[in-house]
Design a protein around this motif. Structure first.
Motif, PDB file in Angstrom:
ATOM      1  N   ALA A 420      -6.306 -17.948  24.884  1.00  0.00           N
ATOM      2  CA  ALA A 420      -5.353 -18.331  23.846  1.00  0.00           C
ATOM      3  C   ALA A 420      -6.086 -18.942  22.658  1.00  0.00           C
ATOM      4  O   ALA A 420      -7.116 -19.600  22.826  1.00  0.00           O
ATOM      5  CB  ALA A 420      -4.346 -19.326  24.414  1.00  0.00           C
ATOM      6  N   PRO A 421      -5.561 -18.735  21.439  1.00  0.00           N
ATOM      7  CA  PRO A 421      -6.198 -19.335  20.258  1.00  0.00           C
ATOM      8  C   PRO A 421      -5.985 -20.847  20.228  1.00  0.00           C
ATOM      9  O   PRO A 421      -5.093 -21.381  20.888  1.00  0.00           O
ATOM     10  CB  PRO A 421      -5.492 -18.644  19.092  1.00  0.00           C
ATOM     11  CG  PRO A 421      -4.168 -18.235  19.634  1.00  0.00           C
ATOM     12  CD  PRO A 421      -4.394 -17.902  21.084  1.00  0.00           C
ATOM     13  N   LEU A 422      -6.818 -21.512  19.428  1.00  0.00           N
ATOM     14  CA  LEU A 422      -6.742 -22.964  19.285  1.00  0.00           C
ATOM     15  C   LEU A 422      -6.025 -23.296  17.986  1.00  0.00           C
ATOM     16  O   LEU A 422      -6.392 -22.799  16.918  1.00  0.00           O
ATOM     17  CB  LEU A 422      -8.153 -23.565  19.281  1.00  0.00           C
ATOM     18  CG  LEU A 422      -8.251 -25.064  19.004  1.00  0.00           C
ATOM     19  CD1 LEU A 422      -7.570 -25.861  20.107  1.00  0.00           C
ATOM     20  CD2 LEU A 422      -9.713 -25.483  18.855  1.00  0.00           C
ATOM     21  N   HIS A 423      -5.008 -24.152  18.075  1.00  0.00           N
ATOM     22  CA  HIS A 423      -4.279 -24.567  16.883  1.00  0.00           C
ATOM     23  C   HIS A 423      -5.018 -25.709  16.188  1.00  0.00           C
ATOM     24  O   HIS A 423      -5.669 -26.547  16.835  1.00  0.00           O
ATOM     25  CB  HIS A 423      -2.861 -25.000  17.248  1.00  0.00           C
ATOM     26  CG  HIS A 423      -2.025 -23.877  17.782  1.00  0.00           C
ATOM     27  ND1 HIS A 423      -1.565 -22.854  16.996  1.00  0.00           N
ATOM     28  CD2 HIS A 423      -1.584 -23.617  19.050  1.00  0.00           C
ATOM     29  CE1 HIS A 423      -0.870 -22.005  17.734  1.00  0.00           C
ATOM     30  NE2 HIS A 423      -0.864 -22.445  18.988  1.00  0.00           N
ATOM     31  N   GLY A 424      -4.896 -25.756  14.867  1.00  0.00           N
ATOM     32  CA  GLY A 424      -5.591 -26.767  14.089  1.00  0.00           C
ATOM     33  C   GLY A 424      -5.189 -28.179  14.456  1.00  0.00           C
ATOM     34  O   GLY A 424      -6.024 -29.097  14.449  1.00  0.00           O
ATOM     35  N   GLU A 425      -3.913 -28.399  14.789  1.00  0.00           N
ATOM     36  CA  GLU A 425      -3.465 -29.740  15.143  1.00  0.00           C
ATOM     37  C   GLU A 425      -4.132 -30.224  16.423  1.00  0.00           C
ATOM     38  O   GLU A 425      -4.472 -31.402  16.559  1.00  0.00           O
ATOM     39  CB  GLU A 425      -1.940 -29.755  15.301  1.00  0.00           C
ATOM     40  CG  GLU A 425      -1.184 -29.561  14.004  1.00  0.00           C
ATOM     41  CD  GLU A 425      -1.498 -30.656  12.996  1.00  0.00           C
ATOM     42  OE1 GLU A 425      -1.660 -31.827  13.420  1.00  0.00           O
ATOM     43  OE2 GLU A 425      -1.599 -30.349  11.793  1.00  0.00           O
ATOM     44  N   ALA A 426      -4.332 -29.305  17.357  1.00  0.00           N
ATOM     45  CA  ALA A 426      -5.004 -29.685  18.601  1.00  0.00           C
ATOM     46  C   ALA A 426      -6.444 -30.100  18.320  1.00  0.00           C
ATOM     47  O   ALA A 426      -6.953 -31.085  18.885  1.00  0.00           O
ATOM     48  CB  ALA A 426      -4.964 -28.528  19.591  1.00  0.00           C
ATOM     49  N   LEU A 427      -7.119 -29.354  17.420  1.00  0.00           N
ATOM     50  CA  LEU A 427      -8.500 -29.706  17.074  1.00  0.00           C
ATOM     51  C   LEU A 427      -8.559 -31.071  16.396  1.00  0.00           C
ATOM     52  O   LEU A 427      -9.503 -31.838  16.619  1.00  0.00           O
ATOM     53  CB  LEU A 427      -9.100 -28.625  16.170  1.00  0.00           C
ATOM     54  CG  LEU A 427     -10.564 -28.830  15.762  1.00  0.00           C
ATOM     55  CD1 LEU A 427     -11.460 -28.894  16.990  1.00  0.00           C
ATOM     56  CD2 LEU A 427     -11.028 -27.718  14.826  1.00  0.00           C
ATOM     57  N   LYS A 428      -7.548 -31.391  15.575  1.00  0.00           N
ATOM     58  CA  LYS A 428      -7.511 -32.707  14.932  1.00  0.00           C
ATOM     59  C   LYS A 428      -7.428 -33.819  15.970  1.00  0.00           C
ATOM     60  O   LYS A 428      -8.069 -34.863  15.844  1.00  0.00           O
ATOM     61  CB  LYS A 428      -6.331 -32.788  13.966  1.00  0.00           C
ATOM     62  CG  LYS A 428      -6.499 -31.966  12.700  1.00  0.00           C
ATOM     63  CD  LYS A 428      -5.288 -32.126  11.788  1.00  0.00           C
ATOM     64  CE  LYS A 428      -5.444 -31.285  10.521  1.00  0.00           C
ATOM     65  NZ  LYS A 428      -4.251 -31.415   9.639  1.00  0.00           N
ATOM     66  N   ARG A 429      -6.618 -33.600  17.001  1.00  0.00           N
ATOM     67  CA  ARG A 429      -6.507 -34.623  18.047  1.00  0.00           C
ATOM     68  C   ARG A 429      -7.818 -34.747  18.816  1.00  0.00           C
ATOM     69  O   ARG A 429      -8.257 -35.852  19.131  1.00  0.00           O
ATOM     70  CB  ARG A 429      -5.360 -34.272  18.993  1.00  0.00           C
ATOM     71  CG  ARG A 429      -3.970 -34.373  18.359  1.00  0.00           C
ATOM     72  CD  ARG A 429      -2.886 -34.339  19.423  1.00  0.00           C
ATOM     73  NE  ARG A 429      -2.921 -33.102  20.210  1.00  0.00           N
ATOM     74  CZ  ARG A 429      -2.266 -31.993  19.871  1.00  0.00           C
ATOM     75  NH1 ARG A 429      -1.532 -31.970  18.758  1.00  0.00           N
ATOM     76  NH2 ARG A 429      -2.327 -30.922  20.637  1.00  0.00           N
ATOM     77  N   TRP A 430      -8.433 -33.595  19.112  1.00  0.00           N
ATOM     78  CA  TRP A 430      -9.709 -33.639  19.830  1.00  0.00           C
ATOM     79  C   TRP A 430     -10.784 -34.350  19.004  1.00  0.00           C
ATOM     80  O   TRP A 430     -11.643 -35.036  19.551  1.00  0.00           O
ATOM     81  CB  TRP A 430     -10.189 -32.220  20.143  1.00  0.00           C
ATOM     82  CG  TRP A 430      -9.322 -31.467  21.097  1.00  0.00           C
ATOM     83  CD1 TRP A 430      -8.215 -31.936  21.746  1.00  0.00           C
ATOM     84  CD2 TRP A 430      -9.486 -30.117  21.497  1.00  0.00           C
ATOM     85  NE1 TRP A 430      -7.662 -30.961  22.531  1.00  0.00           N
ATOM     86  CE2 TRP A 430      -8.436 -29.816  22.406  1.00  0.00           C
ATOM     87  CE3 TRP A 430     -10.389 -29.111  21.196  1.00  0.00           C
ATOM     88  CZ2 TRP A 430      -8.290 -28.573  23.001  1.00  0.00           C
ATOM     89  CZ3 TRP A 430     -10.256 -27.872  21.788  1.00  0.00           C
ATOM     90  CH2 TRP A 430      -9.210 -27.598  22.682  1.00  0.00           C
ATOM     91  N   GLY A 431     -10.720 -34.155  17.688  1.00  0.00           N
ATOM     92  CA  GLY A 431     -11.751 -34.731  16.826  1.00  0.00           C
ATOM     93  C   GLY A 431     -11.799 -36.237  16.863  1.00  0.00           C
ATOM     94  O   GLY A 431     -12.836 -36.840  16.549  1.00  0.00           O
ATOM     95  N   LEU A 432     -10.695 -36.883  17.256  1.00  0.00           N
ATOM     96  CA  LEU A 432     -10.640 -38.345  17.298  1.00  0.00           C
ATOM     97  C   LEU A 432     -11.028 -38.907  18.657  1.00  0.00           C
ATOM     98  O   LEU A 432     -11.025 -40.123  18.846  1.00  0.00           O
ATOM     99  CB  LEU A 432      -9.232 -38.820  16.917  1.00  0.00           C
ATOM    100  CG  LEU A 432      -8.762 -38.410  15.514  1.00  0.00           C
ATOM    101  CD1 LEU A 432      -7.332 -38.858  15.289  1.00  0.00           C
ATOM    102  CD2 LEU A 432      -9.680 -38.991  14.444  1.00  0.00           C
TER     103      LEU A 432
END
Length: 711
Positions: A420-432
């Motif tokens: 499945a593709p990765l959504h940008g919002e999920a990456l933002k949460r991971w980034g923190l």
């Protein structure tokens, strides 16, 4: 040559008449009067036969003059010039096998002698080369070692003229100045005082001389150099002594401490903030405590008031300390010591870490060409490991792969997968979320790791192959990339010339200095046309230096120039420079001042150099620089040396002197060719008694071609 032919013709034509007149004068007493009258009336009484006879005599005289001039005199002069070329400049040059049988025999004999001489010379040079091989290996080893040093190294003679420098020194001294537009060039024979403050250097050398006079065996003098653009260099000077401990020069090492000095300054500021900021609070607490101790019978309200003041100041102090702690942690984050690493080694290490730590097979791919990165290897590994773990859980990622790719000055780490593709919002949460704790105990999240590398991260939708991916972008390490590029282009490091140790005085009287002792800059330009006064412009400038009779191929000036008008099609057909190529290039107002600094303290040489100098002169008001240097023209020098050679094109001269022509009609290529031609001309000029700059300029001005080279 034509004038000499005319003189010879007149002499041959007049000689029969002169003979008749002399004979008549000597015999006039014995010739009867009627015979003399007959001879005097002969042209009038028999005009046809007389004219025919006269024509035959004139034609015969002309034929004899032409035969002698063009069959013997001109070929002999050409043979003499060619023989000088063989003897003094180009051993492989051979005379043309043309002309009369006698001339062909002479040329053939000289060529045979040249072949024999070349064979003997090759044998001698082979033996000399064998004897010099060990010395050459030591030279290459020294050059390679100096080139690999991480510190900048320069060796100078007592007057500060540079004898050796490595790529790191060149980068340290030139790069920052380039950014401010105040660039100077590091080069053999140039003065170090163009880069290092003269007063600082003189003070360091004075200290060295004082310690040497005191008998100090190990002398090293440190000082700090402030450079344009805020650059700070740590410098150390070490003397070079001969066997009698006499001062021969010095070694100067340089290290860029700009970042270190900035860190120290900021940490000093933090310390000052800590001490000065708490001083008043501590004084207030101390005063309150002393008051309570001094008045033990103080009523309860008063005591509580002082205790409240102590509590308030303590809270303020605690808040300031917390803020300073955060600021100090950020300072540590911003200045983590990164390491230089090959991109291929980085992705291989990440693949091993993911496989050993996460139990996931990560396919890695990197290009064959070396790509250098300056990274905190552990932090990048932990970040990719974190991403792999999150993708496996959130996107059911499988068949993961990590690809290294370079685009310009950036490097991309593309982490792709099937799933499945990765959504940008999920990456933002991971980034923190924290991915590691550094050696100072400071926690770092994913975004902080990427940010302190000067990079970026984002998620991509599925590509053509249906695989989504995350790209981490990092900057290329300019230092190692530049070092690899320099090493690839320059082989074993940079050039050096320790013979300059012996030259302890600058050439003051250039006009009377030997040609072999002068420093030269050989230039060439490409232009939009051949009419500088009609609006044509320079679109490329190339230059190379000659020092101590040696062509310094690494010390070059090579720049395209943006003209004010489009480049005509006819011009593009010659030099292949298009309007797209000069877009974004410096205009003439920037290029010529830079060239002016490059040619500083040298004689300018060029092929038909007046053409180039005319463009420079016409741009003087716009650029603010005037090229008032002495000049020499290889075309005029060729006329002075080889007046009897008909073809005087750059290619023909190069062929005679054994010079290979490369990159014809490129500014730098033609400049290098002209430089090699000029070096080949110096012994030919000396053989003709032309040994100084003044004599070379006078010989050039005396050639007939000089009258036709006015622009």
């Amino acid at each position: 040559m034509l004038g000499k032919a005319v003189v010879l013709f007149v002499a041959v034509a007049v000689s029969p008449f002169a003979a008749i007149m002399v004979t008549a004068f000597l015999l006039k007493e014995e010739i009867p009067a009627d015979r003399l009258a007959f001879l005097a009336a002969l042209p009038a009484s028999h005009p046809g036969p007389f004219a025919l006879g006269l024509f035959v005599i004139v034609a015969l005289a002309w034929a004899i003059a032409a035969l002698v001039t063009y069959g013997y005199i001109a070929p002999l002069r050409s043979i003499a010039e060619g023989t000088r070329v063989i003897a003094l400049s180009n051993r492989r040059h051979r005379l043309s096998d043309e002309g009369s049988r006698e001339m062909r025999e002479v040329a053939s004999s000289i060529n045979a002698l040249a072949d024999r001489f070349l064979a003997v010379e090759a044998d001698v040079m082979g033996r000399i080369q064998e004897a010099r091989q060990a010395l050459e290996e030591e030279r290459n080893t020294l050059s390679a070692l100096v080139a690999k040093l991480t510190q900048g190294v320069l060796v100078c003679n007592p007057e500060g003229r540079i004898l050796l420098y490595n790529p790191r020194a060149q980068k340290l001294l030139e790069a920052e100045a380039r950014a401010t537009g105040a660039a100077d060039w590091v080069g053999l024979g140039r003065s170090i005082e163009s880069f290092i403050d003269e007063t600082q250097l003189a003070h360091a050398l004075e200290h060295i001389h004082h310690r040497l006079a005191a008998g100090d065996a190990a002398v090293l003098v440190p000082f700090v150099v402030q450079r344009p653009g805020g650059q700070t260099l740590s410098a150390h000077v070490v003397p070079v002594l001969d066997n009698d401990r006499r001062f021969r020069g010095y070694i100067l090492t340089l290290e860029d401490i700009t970042q270190r000095a900035g860190v120290d300054a900021r940490r000093t500021t933090l310390l000052q903030t800590l001490t000065e900021g708490q001083r008043s609070a501590i004084a207030s607490v101390r005063a309150a405590v002393e008051t309570i101790l001094t008045f033990p019978d103080m009523d309860e309200d008063g005591r509580q008031q002082f205790l409240g003041a102590i509590r308030d100041e303590a809270v303020k102090m605690s808040g300031r300390l917390d803020a300073l702690e955060v600021e100090y942690a950020e300072e540590l984050k911003a200045h983590v010591p990164f390491q230089e690493m090959l991109g291929s080694e980085l992705v291989a290490a990440i693949g091993r870490s993911v496989r050993e730590t996460g139990g996931v097979d990560l396919e890695v791919d990197a290009p064959l060409d070396p790509i250098w990165l300056r990274v905190d290897t552990l932090a990048i590994e932990r970040s990719i490991l974190f991403l792999v773990s999150q993708l496996s859980q959130a996107c059911s990622a499988s068949a993961l792969s990590l690809t290294l790719e370079q685009r310009g000055g950036l490097v991309g780490l593309a982490l792709s997968w099937s799933g499945a593709p990765l959504h940008g919002e999920a990456l933002k949460r991971w980034g923190l979320r924290n991915v590691m704790t550094d050696r100072h105990g400071t926690s770092l999240n994913l975004f902080e790791v990427i940010e302190r590398h000067g990079g970026a991260i984002w998620a991509h939708p599925p590509a053509i192959d249906g695989r989504p991916f995350v790209r981490v972008v990092l900057p290329v390490s300019e230092g190692r990339q530049g070092a690899d590029r320099d090493a690839a282009e320059a082989g074993y490091g940079h050039d050096f010339d320790f013979r300059l140790f012996e030259e302890t005085t600058q050439v003051v009287d250039r006009m009377n200095a030997p040609l072999s002792k002068l420093s030269y800059t050989v230039i060439d330009t490409e232009t939009t046309g051949l009419d500088p006064r009609g609006g044509d412009e320079i679109i490329a400038i190339g230059a190379v230096r000659i020092v101590n009779g040696r062509l310094l191929r690494r010390e070059i000036f090579d720049s395209l120039v943006k003209p004010k008008k489009p480049i005509p099609e006819a011009s593009r057909a010659i030099h292949n420079i298009s309007n797209e190529m000069v877009r974004g290039m410096p205009p003439i107002s920037e290029a010529l001042p830079a060239l002016h600094r490059f040619v500083e303290d040298t004689v300018i040489v060029g092929h038909n150099v007046d053409f180039d100098m005319c463009f420079f002169a016409l741009a003087a008001d716009e650029t603010g620089v005037r090229f008032d240097h002495h000049t020499l023209d290889t075309l005029l020098l060729e006329h002075a040396i080889h007046a009897n050679q008909e073809d005087k094109s750059l290619e023909a001269i190069a062929r005679r002197l054994g010079v290979a022509v490369t990159a014809r009609h490129s500014a730098l290529g033609d400049a290098v060719t002209a430089a090699e031609i000029f070096l080949g001309m110096i012994p030919l000029l000396e053989e003709r008694g032309i040994r100084t700059l003044a004599e070379a300029k006078a010989a050039s001005a005396a050639t007939p071609a000089a009258r036709h080279h006015q622009y």
